[in-house]
Design a protein around this motif. Structure first.
Motif, PDB file in Angstrom:
ATOM      1  N   ARG A  69       0.723  -1.112   0.071  1.00 55.15           N
ATOM      2  CA  ARG A  69       0.132   0.045  -0.049  1.00 55.15           C
ATOM      3  C   ARG A  69       0.796   1.218  -0.308  1.00 55.15           C
ATOM      4  O   ARG A  69       1.962   1.306   0.786  1.00 55.15           O
ATOM      5  CB  ARG A  69      -0.855   0.070   1.065  1.00 55.15           C
ATOM      6  CG  ARG A  69      -2.143   1.235   1.474  1.00 55.15           C
ATOM      7  CD  ARG A  69      -2.651   1.054   2.652  1.00 55.15           C
ATOM      8  NE  ARG A  69      -3.396  -0.002   2.700  1.00 55.15           N
ATOM      9  CZ  ARG A  69      -4.524  -0.171   2.282  1.00 55.15           C
ATOM     10  NH1 ARG A  69      -5.375   0.850   1.700  1.00 55.15           N
ATOM     11  NH2 ARG A  69      -5.464  -1.309   2.566  1.00 55.15           N
ATOM     12  N   THR A 105      -4.423   2.181  -1.621  1.00 53.66           N
ATOM     13  CA  THR A 105      -5.085   1.030  -2.270  1.00 53.66           C
ATOM     14  C   THR A 105      -4.560  -0.145  -2.135  1.00 53.66           C
ATOM     15  O   THR A 105      -3.055  -0.067  -2.319  1.00 53.66           O
ATOM     16  CB  THR A 105      -5.334   1.302  -3.802  1.00 53.66           C
ATOM     17  OG1 THR A 105      -6.136   2.475  -3.841  1.00 53.66           O
ATOM     18  CG2 THR A 105      -5.918   0.190  -4.465  1.00 53.66           C
ATOM     19  N   GLU A 106      -4.793  -1.083  -1.459  1.00 54.18           N
ATOM     20  CA  GLU A 106      -4.192  -2.280  -1.298  1.00 54.18           C
ATOM     21  C   GLU A 106      -3.958  -3.109  -2.491  1.00 54.18           C
ATOM     22  O   GLU A 106      -4.634  -3.518  -3.145  1.00 54.18           O
ATOM     23  CB  GLU A 106      -5.013  -3.066   0.105  1.00 54.18           C
ATOM     24  CG  GLU A 106      -4.282  -4.408   0.153  1.00 54.18           C
ATOM     25  CD  GLU A 106      -4.883  -5.450   1.157  1.00 54.18           C
ATOM     26  OE1 GLU A 106      -4.450  -6.274   1.851  1.00 54.18           O
ATOM     27  OE2 GLU A 106      -6.186  -5.408   1.208  1.00 54.18           O
TER      28      GLU A 106
END
Length: 242
Positions: A69, A105-106
């Protein structure tokens, strides 16, 4: 040309703090230690990484997943460096070519369609996560050859990557009139083999994160003749490049 379709590399002890301490550095080769110690004077991005196994230890044959991330949107390059300085580009790859990652955002790596699998014999490997303002791939630094969905650069490419990052702009972002600031000793533009790569000063601001892993097994494990074109195996040896 790669003699085998799979990449062999080994994974050893995990460090999820982004820092490589003196004890872990002793288990790294010169090439790996060079890459591990390559950092910008000021981190432009905050990178967090989580392994699928919290302790960073994997049994031979076990799948390895890495969650990443970023605090700001950036282009992401994830490479594996073996003891000889061969560099395998884990992300982006054939199945996941878009490496622009939005903020917070992973991202689960190596992404859909590709796999990383631990393989023996045990040894030392390093994964370097690099976030840049503009795109960067291993082809900007060295020649490479495909291994399934991944790209592999020859021995010494780890040092070339480190030297190239030494001329990356660490000053104002794109659009500034200021010239890139040279950081790190011995950074030379065009340092890649046969003049290829070596100067990546146009990638702008950057940040990095280092992960070390380990594999455990009672005996040496070998690859099955039925090798998937969708996975890469991290073990002690990497096929030679012709």
């Amino acid at each position: 040309m790669i003699k085998d379709i799979m990449l062999w590399a080994v994974l050893s002890y995990a460090s999820l703090t982004g820092a490589v301490d003196a004890q872990s550095s002793r288990i790294l080769s010169v090439e790996q230690a060079t890459v591990a110690s390559t950092k910008p004077p000021s981190q432009a991005y905050t990178i967090t990484a989580t392994l699928s196994n919290a302790d960073g230890v994997y049994s031979i044959g076990e799948q390895i997943d890495l969650s990443v991330r970023l605090n700001k949107a950036a282009y992401l390059l994830v490479v594996n460096v073996d003891e000889a300085g061969r560099v395998a580009q884990l992300f982006p790859n054939k199945f996941n070519e878009d490496n622009y990652v939005p903020a917070n955002t992973e991202l689960l790596l190596p992404g859909p369609g590709a796999r990383i699998v631990a393989a023996g014999p045990a040894g030392t490997e390093l994964i370097k996560i690099i976030a840049t303002e503009r795109p960067l791939t291993i082809d900007d630094v060295s020649v490479s050859a495909p291994v399934g969905p991944f790209k592999v650069a020859p021995p010494g490419s780890g040092s070339r990557l480190s030297r190239a990052l030494g001329v990356v702009n660490t000053g104002p972002a794109s659009g500034s009139d200021e010239s890139p600031e040279a950081v790190g000793e011995g950074a030379e533009p065009g340092d890649g083999p046969d003049g290829a790569g070596g100067d990546v000063s146009d990638v702008g601001l950057w940040g990095e994160f280092t992960v070390l892993l380990s594999t455990v097994a009672a005996e040496e494990s070998y690859l099955s003749p039925d090798i998937s074109r969708r996975e890469i195996r991290l073990a002690a040896r990497i096929p030679e490049l012709d």
